[in-house]
Design an enzyme around this catalytic site. Structure first.
Site, PDB file in Angstrom:
ATOM      1  N   GLY A 130     -12.327   7.855   3.381  1.00 34.10           N
ATOM      2  CA  GLY A 130     -11.908   6.456   3.429  1.00 34.10           C
ATOM      3  C   GLY A 130     -12.789   5.554   2.583  1.00 34.10           C
ATOM      4  O   GLY A 130     -12.285   4.677   1.868  1.00 34.10           O
ATOM      5  N   SER A 131     -14.082   5.779   2.628  1.00 28.36           N
ATOM      6  CA  SER A 131     -14.993   4.917   1.861  1.00 28.36           C
ATOM      7  C   SER A 131     -14.726   5.051   0.367  1.00 28.36           C
ATOM      8  O   SER A 131     -14.676   4.053  -0.364  1.00 28.36           O
ATOM      9  CB  SER A 131     -16.452   5.273   2.162  1.00 28.36           C
ATOM     10  OG  SER A 131     -16.736   5.064   3.529  1.00 28.36           O
ATOM     11  N   ASN A 145     -11.223  -1.536  13.031  1.00 27.61           N
ATOM     12  CA  ASN A 145     -11.872  -0.395  13.658  1.00 27.61           C
ATOM     13  C   ASN A 145     -12.684  -0.765  14.900  1.00 27.61           C
ATOM     14  O   ASN A 145     -12.954   0.089  15.728  1.00 27.61           O
ATOM     15  CB  ASN A 145     -12.770   0.326  12.642  1.00 27.61           C
ATOM     16  CG  ASN A 145     -13.646  -0.622  11.864  1.00 27.61           C
ATOM     17  OD1 ASN A 145     -13.154  -1.517  11.184  1.00 27.61           O
ATOM     18  ND2 ASN A 145     -14.935  -0.446  11.961  1.00 27.61           N
ATOM     19  N   GLN A 172      -7.772   3.276  10.199  1.00 33.62           N
ATOM     20  CA  GLN A 172      -7.610   3.324  11.664  1.00 33.62           C
ATOM     21  C   GLN A 172      -6.142   3.413  12.080  1.00 33.62           C
ATOM     22  O   GLN A 172      -5.838   3.810  13.207  1.00 33.62           O
ATOM     23  CB  GLN A 172      -8.235   2.082  12.314  1.00 33.62           C
ATOM     24  CG  GLN A 172      -9.749   2.065  12.292  1.00 33.62           C
ATOM     25  CD  GLN A 172     -10.386   3.105  13.194  1.00 33.62           C
ATOM     26  OE1 GLN A 172      -9.837   3.489  14.221  1.00 33.62           O
ATOM     27  NE2 GLN A 172     -11.558   3.577  12.816  1.00 33.62           N
ATOM     28  N   SER A 194      -8.144   8.253   5.816  1.00 29.64           N
ATOM     29  CA  SER A 194      -9.235   9.211   6.029  1.00 29.64           C
ATOM     30  C   SER A 194      -8.842  10.213   7.105  1.00 29.64           C
ATOM     31  O   SER A 194      -8.421   9.834   8.194  1.00 29.64           O
ATOM     32  CB  SER A 194     -10.510   8.472   6.441  1.00 29.64           C
ATOM     33  OG  SER A 194     -11.530   9.405   6.716  1.00 29.64           O
ATOM     34  N   ALA A 195      -8.997  11.513   6.800  1.00 25.70           N
ATOM     35  CA  ALA A 195      -8.490  12.564   7.695  1.00 25.70           C
ATOM     36  C   ALA A 195      -9.210  12.616   9.042  1.00 25.70           C
ATOM     37  O   ALA A 195      -8.605  12.945  10.060  1.00 25.70           O
ATOM     38  CB  ALA A 195      -8.597  13.929   7.006  1.00 25.70           C
ATOM     39  N   HIS A 196     -10.522  12.300   9.051  1.00 23.98           N
ATOM     40  CA  HIS A 196     -11.278  12.546  10.287  1.00 23.98           C
ATOM     41  C   HIS A 196     -11.005  11.513  11.379  1.00 23.98           C
ATOM     42  O   HIS A 196     -11.539  11.613  12.471  1.00 23.98           O
ATOM     43  CB  HIS A 196     -12.777  12.700  10.001  1.00 23.98           C
ATOM     44  CG  HIS A 196     -13.526  11.436   9.704  1.00 23.98           C
ATOM     45  ND1 HIS A 196     -14.236  10.766  10.673  1.00 23.98           N
ATOM     46  CD2 HIS A 196     -13.699  10.731   8.561  1.00 23.98           C
ATOM     47  CE1 HIS A 196     -14.829   9.702  10.125  1.00 23.98           C
ATOM     48  NE2 HIS A 196     -14.510   9.661   8.848  1.00 23.98           N
ATOM     49  N   THR A 206     -13.305  19.386  -8.571  1.00 23.17           N
ATOM     50  CA  THR A 206     -12.460  20.448  -8.024  1.00 23.17           C
ATOM     51  C   THR A 206     -11.922  20.016  -6.665  1.00 23.17           C
ATOM     52  O   THR A 206     -12.673  19.520  -5.828  1.00 23.17           O
ATOM     53  CB  THR A 206     -13.284  21.749  -7.890  1.00 23.17           C
ATOM     54  OG1 THR A 206     -13.779  22.089  -9.184  1.00 23.17           O
ATOM     55  CG2 THR A 206     -12.429  22.891  -7.338  1.00 23.17           C
ATOM     56  N   CYS A 220     -21.474   2.446  12.308  1.00 24.49           N
ATOM     57  CA  CYS A 220     -22.478   2.191  11.282  1.00 24.49           C
ATOM     58  C   CYS A 220     -23.446   1.108  11.721  1.00 24.49           C
ATOM     59  O   CYS A 220     -24.593   1.104  11.333  1.00 24.49           O
ATOM     60  CB  CYS A 220     -21.802   1.751   9.985  1.00 24.49           C
ATOM     61  SG  CYS A 220     -20.229   2.531   9.721  1.00 24.49           S
TER      62      CYS A 220
HETATM   63  C1  LIG Z   1     -13.984   5.178   9.250  1.00 25.21           C
HETATM   64  C2  LIG Z   1     -13.467   4.043   8.420  1.00 25.21           C
HETATM   65  C3  LIG Z   1     -13.687   3.992   7.031  1.00 25.21           C
HETATM   66  C4  LIG Z   1     -14.523   5.013   6.312  1.00 25.21           C
HETATM   67  O1  LIG Z   1     -13.899   6.252   6.221  1.00 25.21           O
HETATM   68  P1  LIG Z   1     -14.790   7.552   5.877  1.00 25.21           P
HETATM   69  O2  LIG Z   1     -13.804   8.643   5.699  1.00 25.21           O
HETATM   70  O3  LIG Z   1     -15.682   7.759   7.071  1.00 25.21           O
HETATM   71  O4  LIG Z   1     -15.562   7.251   4.646  1.00 25.21           O
HETATM   72  C5  LIG Z   1     -13.141   2.948   6.325  1.00 25.21           C
HETATM   73  N1  LIG Z   1     -12.415   2.001   6.924  1.00 25.21           N
HETATM   74  C6  LIG Z   1     -12.178   2.013   8.258  1.00 25.21           C
HETATM   75  C7  LIG Z   1     -11.338   0.941   8.868  1.00 25.21           C
HETATM   76  C8  LIG Z   1     -12.703   3.025   9.050  1.00 25.21           C
HETATM   77  O5  LIG Z   1     -12.473   3.019  10.360  1.00 25.21           O
END
Ligand SMILES: *Cc1c(COP(=O)(O)O)cnc(C)c1O
Length: 389
Positions: free
Chosen positions: A71-72, A152, A180, A200-202, A238, A326
């Site tokens: 995501g970042s 978030n 989110q 972001s997948a996680h 890659t 964070c």
């Molecule tokens: C977690 C988050 C990110 C960052 O994503 P990462 O994959 O951890 O770098 C960015 N924006 C929001 C709103 C998030 O909750």
């Protein structure tokens, strides 16, 4: 000790089906998709299939999906790319005061570098920004609007379709950080007039370190990571084939069960919110009462520090957060809560509990049983707490 994980806005457990889907991409289909042999074709096929799956879920075309390292990175690429590609038009960017730091700090860095000029829109007490605010802030030299889909920390869902419409009508690019929201609420990049969207997948039971930037066809975004010609020359390096496979598998599952999860998790969230409001005096719900993510609970608990509640919850096997992951390491109050008008001393005492589809009713009951006792014990020790209460 119980193990109750209520920090799903920070990250989620990778679900077993996703791990199962990823394993062959490590062990069997380990070729580099750019090479010229069968191993490569097999790996490239996995990436292509994942791309098609992700595109279909958000209403995009496969060629509009760029895989990133999270995501970042997607946020950084969207913001820096959109501004760099539109230098001739201007450098004015509109955002909000409650963005994730991947957006806010990136834009502020760009402002210090002299390549962007910012308008940071305020939000109301619920964390909402309006399309009217955006319309009024757009100028001749505005090149980009970046407003998050859902927050978030407090879970507030912004009026993305309305903002998208305004931006499209005025010919300004619209980026949304949907990290989110993805997998939790429906997303339609065409119907919502979104030009750029970060995933972001996680955050939906996929692996860490892999994400997506959706780039609408016709929008030019130069590469942030320079090197090879992967991702149609938009992101060198890659491909993280196992990660990409995991992202798509997780998103498919989240999407298939989105409706039923929203109902079930939403009911647990409502039970938790109601229970906290009933059992603990002097608390305030943060975020919008209804326009919020189905898994987010955020309360300010007066007279105590968020960190001390977290410590006590942790001792009892409950993982929670006092805002974003964070900032919870520092003692600064959340920029989101401050932007929503909370005074410093109340912003300090906030508690975020974020559920997942794996959260059970027993876990919620356990929290509702324990939390009032913890709060009372901490308040009894607090010099701020009016003792006669
Ligand atoms: C977690 C988050 C990110 C960052 O994503 P990462 O994959 O951890 O770098 C960015 N924006 C929001 C709103 C998030 O909750």
């Amino acid at each position: 000790m119980r193990n109750v994980y209520l920090d799903n806005a920070a990250t989620t457990m990778v679900r077993q089906e996703v791990i199962d889907a990823m394993i062959p991409a490590f062990s069997t289909y380990y070729g580099n998709p750019s090479s010229l042999h069968e191993y490569a074709r097999e790996a490239a096929k996995l990436v292509d299939d994942a791309r098609a799956d992700v595109a279909a879920i958000i209403g995009a075309k496969p060629e509009e999906i760029v895989f990133t390292a999270g995501g970042s990175e997607s946020d950084n690429m969207a913001l820096r790319g959109a501004v760099a590609a539109n230098k001739k038009k201007g450098k004015h960017v509109i955002t909000t005061a409650i963005e994730h730091h991947a957006v806010l700090y990136t834009l502020q860095a760009m402002e210090r570098e002299g390549i962007a000029e910012l308008t940071i829109l305020p939000v109301d007490e619920f964390g909402l920004v309006t399309a009217k605010q955006v319309a009024e802030a757009i100028r001749e030299d505005t090149v980009l609007v970046s407003i998050m889909f859902a927050n978030n920390e407090v879970g507030t869902i912004e009026p993305i379709a309305e903002i998208g419409k305004i931006c499209r009508d005025k010919g300004v690019l619209f980026h949304t950080d949907a990290v989110q929201a993805t997998g939790h609420v429906p997303i339609d990049v065409v119907g919502m007039n979104i030009d750029l969207l970060s995933i972001s997948a996680h955050k939906f039971h996929g692996p860490k370190g892999v994400g997506v930037l959706y780039i609408r066809k016709g929008v030019r975004i130069p590469s942030l990571i320079i090197g090879g010609g992967q991702e149609r020359k938009r992101r060198a390096g890659t491909e993280n084939v196992p990660g990409i496979v995991g992202l798509a598998a997780a998103l498919k599952l989240a999407n298939e069960h989105m409706q039923e999860n929203a109902v079930r998790v939403g009911a647990l969230r409502d039970k938790l919110m109601k229970g906290i409001a009933e059992r603990i005096p002097d608390v305030k719900l943060n975020g919008h009462p209804t326009k919020r993510l189905p898994n987010n609970v955020n309360y300010s608990i007066r007279y105590i520090e968020g960190e001390s509640i977290l410590l006590m919850l942790d001792l009892n096997g409950i993982a929670a957060s006092s805002g974003s992951a964070c900032t919870s390491g520092s003692l600064d109050p959340s920029h989101v809560l401050l932007a929503m008008g909370l005074p410093h001393e109340i912003a300090h005492g906030s508690l975020r509990l974020t559920l997942s589809e794996f959260t059970t009713e027993e876990e919620i009951d356990y929290v509702l049983d324990l939390l009032p006792q913890i709060v009372q014990r901490l308040r009894d020790m607090s010099p701020l707490y009016p003792k006669k209460k």
